[in-house]
Design a protein around this motif. Structure first.
Motif: not given
Length: 274
Positions: A206-210, A50-52, A271-274
């Motif tokens: 959020l996960i992608k940004t991290w 969550s803090s990226a 890649n899975e999240l995109k």
């Protein structure tokens, strides 16, 4: 530089016990090694994501005990745990609570001129009453000060009823409403952006940004960087390396194999999240 042990963030943040799953022996051993409770592990996982850009590493000293040739395999094993944790109801609940904390607040509806006028009258009258009470309790040579102050406030109170006072004119209601309408338009835009950035029940952005932050911060680690001892402290010879953040330095200490294992896992997940 004698390499200190480093374990890619996925190694430490993924050791927690997550809802619906049981920690395997390897992960459980790791959890005990760094002296982290299951709840602390879960909190660390979500806090970092969550803090990226955060990659807090607990138990650094304890992690030195791991064999250097075992670090990359450990990254691969426990990397799966953080990924699985992000699909649980526990993580989703934490995400939705975090999402709400980021929700823009609507503007306050402005008071009408009549409401504002009444509030001013109430506040000033209260101050006058308090000054009169205080006046009765001071020495005679101090009463003149209170008399002047009370007189000034009574003049302010009378001025409120002046029909020419622009602060309480009908036009003021129009100006206030216009300002409020503009604030509401901005609020609607902010809400739309918030819903896009933090979709309900979907923490993927959020996960992608991290993940992107990790890949960006570790893309240029120079594993051949030279170090030197200065006053019993090991420093990089290049000052630009000494100014690098903790994650970059920890990757350097962990070695290329360990870092690349983490980067490979991060890229695959991204890649899975995109």
């Amino acid at each position: 530089m004698k390499k200190l042990f480093f374990l890619f963030p996925f190694l430490f943040i993924t050791i927690g016990f997550y809802a619906g799953h049981v920690i395997d022996d390897n992960a459980n051993t790791l959890l005990k090694t760094i002296k982290l409770s299951e709840n602390e592990a879960k909190n660390t996982i979500f806090s970092d994501i969550s803090s990226a850009a955060s990659f807090y590493l607990p138990g650094i000293k304890e992690l030195k005990s791991f064999a250097e040739n075992d670090r990359a395999s450990q990254v691969k094993v426990v990397g799966k745990y953080v990924k699985d944790f992000t699909t649980t109801e526990d993580f989703k609940k934490r995400y939705n609570e975090f999402r709400e904390s980021k929700k823009p607040s609507p503007p306050e509806k402005p008071q009408t001129a009549a409401e504002l006028k009444k509030q001013y009258q109430t506040d000033i009258q209260k101050s006058i009453d308090e000054m009169k009470t205080a006046r009765s309790q001071v020495a005679a040579d101090q009463k003149s000060f209170y008399d002047e102050t009370i007189k000034s406030m009574e003049e302010q109170l009378n001025q409120i009823d002046n029909p020419d006072n622009p602060m309480f004119s009908p036009e003021m209601d129009q100006y206030s409403q216009m300002a409020y309408d503009q604030q509401m338009e901005q609020y609607k835009k902010d809400i739309a952006e918030w819903e896009t950035k933090y979709p309900v029940n979907n923490p993927n952005s959020l996960i992608k940004t991290w993940l992107e932050s990790f890949l960006e911060q570790t893309k240029d680690v120079d594993f051949n960087a030279q170090t030197a001892i200065d006053k019993n402290k090991t420093l990089f010879v290049k000052q630009e390396y000494e100014r690098k953040n903790n994650l970059w330095k920890l990757c350097y200490r962990g070695g290329k194999e360990t870092t690349e294992a983490g980067r490979k896992f991060a890229q695959s997940w991204l890649n899975e999240l995109k």
